[in-house]
Design a protein around this motif. Sequence first.
Motif, PDB file in Angstrom:
ATOM      1  N   HIS A  37       9.209  -2.124  21.852  1.00 15.55           N
ATOM      2  CA  HIS A  37       8.847  -2.820  20.619  1.00 15.55           C
ATOM      3  C   HIS A  37       9.406  -4.233  20.604  1.00 15.55           C
ATOM      4  N   ILE A  76       3.659  -3.300  13.249  1.00 14.42           N
ATOM      5  CA  ILE A  76       3.582  -2.033  13.977  1.00 14.42           C
ATOM      6  C   ILE A  76       4.982  -1.471  14.161  1.00 14.42           C
ATOM      7  N   HIS A  77       5.197  -0.245  13.731  1.00 21.56           N
ATOM      8  CA  HIS A  77       6.523   0.374  13.815  1.00 21.56           C
ATOM      9  C   HIS A  77       6.858   0.745  15.257  1.00 21.56           C
ATOM     10  N   ASN A 113       5.558   3.985  16.764  1.00 14.81           N
ATOM     11  CA  ASN A 113       4.134   4.104  17.082  1.00 14.81           C
ATOM     12  C   ASN A 113       3.893   3.531  18.482  1.00 14.81           C
ATOM     13  N   ARG A 137       0.385   2.488  19.658  1.00 16.07           N
ATOM     14  CA  ARG A 137      -0.108   1.247  19.062  1.00 16.07           C
ATOM     15  C   ARG A 137       0.603   0.031  19.652  1.00 16.07           C
ATOM     16  N   VAL A 138       1.891   0.152  19.921  1.00 19.36           N
ATOM     17  CA  VAL A 138       2.637  -0.945  20.536  1.00 19.36           C
ATOM     18  C   VAL A 138       2.076  -1.246  21.923  1.00 19.36           C
ATOM     19  N   TRP A 148       0.637  -0.213   3.892  1.00 17.75           N
ATOM     20  CA  TRP A 148      -0.628  -0.496   4.587  1.00 17.75           C
ATOM     21  C   TRP A 148      -1.778  -0.586   3.588  1.00 17.75           C
TER      22      TRP A 148
END
Length: 321
Positions: free
Chosen positions: A141, A155-156, A159, A162-163, A275
């Motif tokens: 991240h 983006i956490h 996730n 998604r990263v 979100w």
Amino acid sequence: MKREQLIALVGPTAVGKTEIGIRLARELDGEVVSGDSMQIYKGMDIGTAKVMAEEMNGVPHHMIDIKEPEEPFTVADFQQAATSAIARIHEQGKLPILVGGTGLYVQAVTHEFDFAESESDETFRAEMEAFVSEYGEKALHQELALSDPAAGEAIHANNVRRVIRALEVMHVSGKRFSEQESTQPLPRYDVTMIGLTMERGRLYERINRRVDLMMEAGLEKEVRCLFENDVGGQAIQAIGYKELYAHFRGECSLDEAVDRLKQNSRRYAKRQLTWFRNRTNTTWFDVGESDRQTVFQKILEFVQEMTGNETNIEKEEKGRD
């Protein structure tokens, strides 16, 4: 050209979307389309709070139990399958009701996102997955945050999929991921967005209680079955599964795993609210301010006002006149 109607019912985990969605479908001759990224997987029932057959009350549900946990399933795959389901519902003269809390998946259905714009690079993705294995989620991240601070904030770190995708898109296109996402896509349907919320302390109590009920219902057994069958991949990154996998690997006690599950669920609920409030034009209803019937009646009247749809009772009364 006039767009077809779609009701989207969104909100944080444990707020009560399933019940409201089913009641709306029964009143308005609708069918439910799950907007949850994990309920697509077979055998992952308790941890995803999947609606059971006896709870559906005769309402058809779509986008549930369509994949094995080992099978990859992207947001683009979800978009294609969900929009196809909605088209079939419209063909039957029914009202589709999209119910879920996975923001990107919901928005991929309600709007004209083109996920084919950015090509993939399997080699790069494999390198990033190896990087995570060696250095961890936070280190990955940090790479995103350095390359694209806006995407890093949105983006956490948990996730991972998604990263990696954000890094992959930048690697292939040479452009920042956040800049590519900033273009607002056109709506696909005539969407009525309904959000359910409640006071945060009360929501967190519901989340904690839900986790306790999941454990009583056999969540540990459900996840152990996946673990012992060596099921891996993106499905096991879901909250409720990754925490217990860590326990089975001997990384923490069962009590610690449950505490992490509750904490991660609360954090996820907070991100869900952020979100939908920041990225969608949603009308919110506080389902904790009064009794459920009163709130449901307000939601039903709002949907009728926005869509012009009659309830089944109203249709029957007209038919008798």
